[in-house]
Design a protein around this motif. Structure first.
Motif, PDB file in Angstrom:
ATOM      1  N   SER A  15       0.623  -1.194   0.056  1.00  0.00           N
ATOM      2  CA  SER A  15      -0.065  -0.126  -0.073  1.00  0.00           C
ATOM      3  C   SER A  15       0.815   1.225  -0.127  1.00  0.00           C
ATOM      4  CB  SER A  15      -0.909   0.050   1.171  1.00  0.00           C
ATOM      5  OG  SER A  15      -1.780  -1.134   1.362  1.00  0.00           O
ATOM      6  N   GLY A  16       2.227   1.127  -0.128  1.00  0.00           N
ATOM      7  CA  GLY A  16       3.160   2.347  -0.130  1.00  0.00           C
ATOM      8  C   GLY A  16       3.049   3.085   1.479  1.00  0.00           C
ATOM      9  N   GLY A  17       3.101   2.054   2.434  1.00  0.00           N
ATOM     10  CA  GLY A  17       3.222   2.671   3.795  1.00  0.00           C
ATOM     11  C   GLY A  17       4.316   2.388   4.620  1.00  0.00           C
ATOM     12  N   HIS A  18       4.200   2.730   5.936  1.00  0.00           N
ATOM     13  CA  HIS A  18       5.363   2.201   6.787  1.00  0.00           C
ATOM     14  C   HIS A  18       4.862   1.799   8.040  1.00  0.00           C
ATOM     15  CE1 HIS A  18       8.000   4.353   4.041  1.00  0.00           C
ATOM     16  NE2 HIS A  18       7.234   5.192   4.123  1.00  0.00           N
ATOM     17  N   VAL A  19       5.777   1.088   8.930  1.00  0.00           N
ATOM     18  CA  VAL A  19       4.937   0.494   9.980  1.00  0.00           C
ATOM     19  C   VAL A  19       5.777   0.703  11.362  1.00  0.00           C
ATOM     20  CG1 VAL A  19       4.548  -1.843  10.955  1.00  0.00           C
ATOM     21  CG2 VAL A  19       4.099  -1.494   8.672  1.00  0.00           C
ATOM     22  N   LEU A  20       4.925   1.152  12.289  1.00  0.00           N
ATOM     23  CA  LEU A  20       5.372   1.342  13.756  1.00  0.00           C
ATOM     24  C   LEU A  20       5.301   0.007  14.519  1.00  0.00           C
ATOM     25  CD1 LEU A  20       6.871   3.116  15.944  1.00  0.00           C
ATOM     26  CD2 LEU A  20       4.872   3.932  16.474  1.00  0.00           C
ATOM     27  N   ILE A  21       6.262  -0.817  15.066  1.00  0.00           N
ATOM     28  CA  ILE A  21       6.042  -1.904  15.808  1.00  0.00           C
ATOM     29  C   ILE A  21       6.395  -1.765  17.227  1.00  0.00           C
ATOM     30  CG2 ILE A  21       6.942  -4.062  16.152  1.00  0.00           C
ATOM     31  CD1 ILE A  21       7.791  -4.282  13.060  1.00  0.00           C
ATOM     32  N   GLU A  22       5.533  -2.161  18.003  1.00  0.00           N
ATOM     33  CA  GLU A  22       5.691  -1.897  19.412  1.00  0.00           C
ATOM     34  C   GLU A  22       5.501  -3.226  20.166  1.00  0.00           C
ATOM     35  OE1 GLU A  22       3.828   1.654  22.145  1.00  0.00           O
ATOM     36  OE2 GLU A  22       2.584  -0.295  22.454  1.00  0.00           O
ATOM     37  N   SER A  23       6.807  -3.706  20.591  1.00  0.00           N
ATOM     38  CA  SER A  23       6.846  -4.925  21.208  1.00  0.00           C
ATOM     39  C   SER A  23       8.072  -4.817  22.361  1.00  0.00           C
ATOM     40  CB  SER A  23       7.390  -5.792  20.263  1.00  0.00           C
ATOM     41  OG  SER A  23       8.650  -5.828  19.717  1.00  0.00           O
ATOM     42  N   VAL A  24       8.256  -6.095  23.068  1.00  0.00           N
ATOM     43  CA  VAL A  24       9.398  -6.242  24.020  1.00  0.00           C
ATOM     44  C   VAL A  24      10.367  -6.927  23.156  1.00  0.00           C
ATOM     45  CG1 VAL A  24       7.804  -6.524  26.058  1.00  0.00           C
ATOM     46  CG2 VAL A  24       8.330  -8.486  24.456  1.00  0.00           C
ATOM     47  N   PRO A  25      11.669  -6.678  23.801  1.00  0.00           N
ATOM     48  CA  PRO A  25      12.857  -7.271  22.716  1.00  0.00           C
ATOM     49  C   PRO A  25      12.911  -8.878  22.971  1.00  0.00           C
ATOM     50  CG  PRO A  25      13.542  -6.004  24.549  1.00  0.00           C
ATOM     51  CD  PRO A  25      12.150  -5.902  24.852  1.00  0.00           C
ATOM     52  N   GLY A  26      13.613  -9.217  21.636  1.00  0.00           N
ATOM     53  CA  GLY A  26      13.784 -10.794  21.709  1.00  0.00           C
ATOM     54  C   GLY A  26      12.816 -11.413  20.885  1.00  0.00           C
TER      55      GLY A  26
END
Length: 314
Positions: free
Chosen positions: A32-43
């Motif tokens: 779709s020509g977009g970007h993603v912000l990922i919220e997560s814990v490490p590992g």
């Protein structure tokens, strides 16, 4: 498109277990020509996921670890004096790739965040008055840790709005974690596994063609009105003191088209909108102070909002 989506998903599953929202959201944003912000814990294997995706798509992969002392030029690149020719030449930074993992983006100050704004919107970097285009397709996957607050900077609303989706990646289920332990505990070099186990199923030129095909999926006026009502209602919802911008509606339109294409359809449906609504809206709205004190959650409020809007039947 459906065959391509199934092929990519099948190859990713050879090395990456679970996290269906991450896989679907990332591929939807890419097409779709977009970007993603990922919220997560490490590992949880985000670097593995992006590296595997780069190999499968035949795209370049890059990773930047954001730290408090990271400067804008460390990302975009800067002019370097060439002693041989006695002139400055632009040396490209790590942002000149196709899949960029911006790890722990909220650990850098605002001036470094600002270095991403132009390239995420216009797919180019301007240095000393000269524009340098980045290779296409171009996808930024930025991560932030939801647990730690020390040494982090909140992303400004202007940059949050640049991300098509905010995806939440949680711990795997017991069975998924068992599969992870079996799959990745044998001390086998990751580069070797990527070369031997994962196949490249497409290339950048074919991806750009597929992106254009996704944009041709039909959205009827009734569905456009449905999307418009959802976005506008976020500005009137009592639990929100900041609602979604028009860019949220554009994101929902584009993402709905892509989801329809993934399902083998040339038309979008309300189910496509509902499936992708939370990732497209959750970072574009903010709870009021009263709602936060009462322990409300953004996702719950968005679900209640969407349920109150009549679904088009035509």
């Amino acid at each position: 498109m459906r065959e391509l989506f199934d092929s990519i998903r099948g190859e990713v599953r050879k090395l990456y277990v679970g996290q269906d929202e991450l896989l679907l959201g990332t591929l939807t944003a890419l097409f779709s020509g977009g970007h993603v912000l990922i919220e997560s814990v490490p590992g949880l294997g985000k670097t593995l996921f992006v590296r595997a995706l780069g190999k499968i798509l035949g795209c370049q992969f890059g990773r930047v670890q954001f730290t408090a002392d990271l400067m804008p030029s460390d990302i975009t690149g800067a002019p370097v004096f060439d002693l041989k020719d006695s002139e400055f030449r632009f040396r490209a930074g790590p942002i000149f790739t196709q899949l960029l993992l911006a790890d722990e983006i909220n650990r850098s100050p605002a001036k470094t965040h600002a270095a991403l704004l132009e390239v995420m919107q216009e797919y180019r970097v301007t240095v000393d008055g000269t524009s340098h285009p980045v290779p296409r397709p171009f996808l930024v996957l930025a991560t932030q840790n939801p647990l730690e607050s020390e040494g982090t900077y909140n992303l400004p609303e202007a940059q949050l709005d640049r991300f098509m989706f905010k995806l939440r990646v949680d711990y795997p289920t017991a069975q998924e974690e068992m599969n992870i332990l079996k799959m990745h505990s044998e001390q086998v070099d990751l580069n070797q596994r990527l070369d031997q186990e994962v196949q490249t199923v497409t290339n950048p030129e074919s991806l750009m063609k597929a992106i254009r095909q996704c944009s041709e999926v039909r959205i009827e006026d009734g569905l456009t009105d449905y999307i418009n009502k959802i976005v506008r209602m976020t500005r009137e919802w009592k639990a929100f003191h900041i609602g979604a911008s028009p860019r949220a509606g554009i994101a929902l339109m584009q993402a709905s088209r892509t989801l329809a294409a993934f399902s083998g359809r040339d038309f979008a449906t309300p189910d496509d909108v509902i499936e992708i609504a939370l990732p497209a809206l959750r970072h574009r709205v903010q709870l009021t102070a009263e709602a936060e004190v009462e322990g409300r959650f953004v996702d719950d409020e968005l679900r209640n909002l969407i349920r109150g809007i009549p679904v088009p039947r035509d």
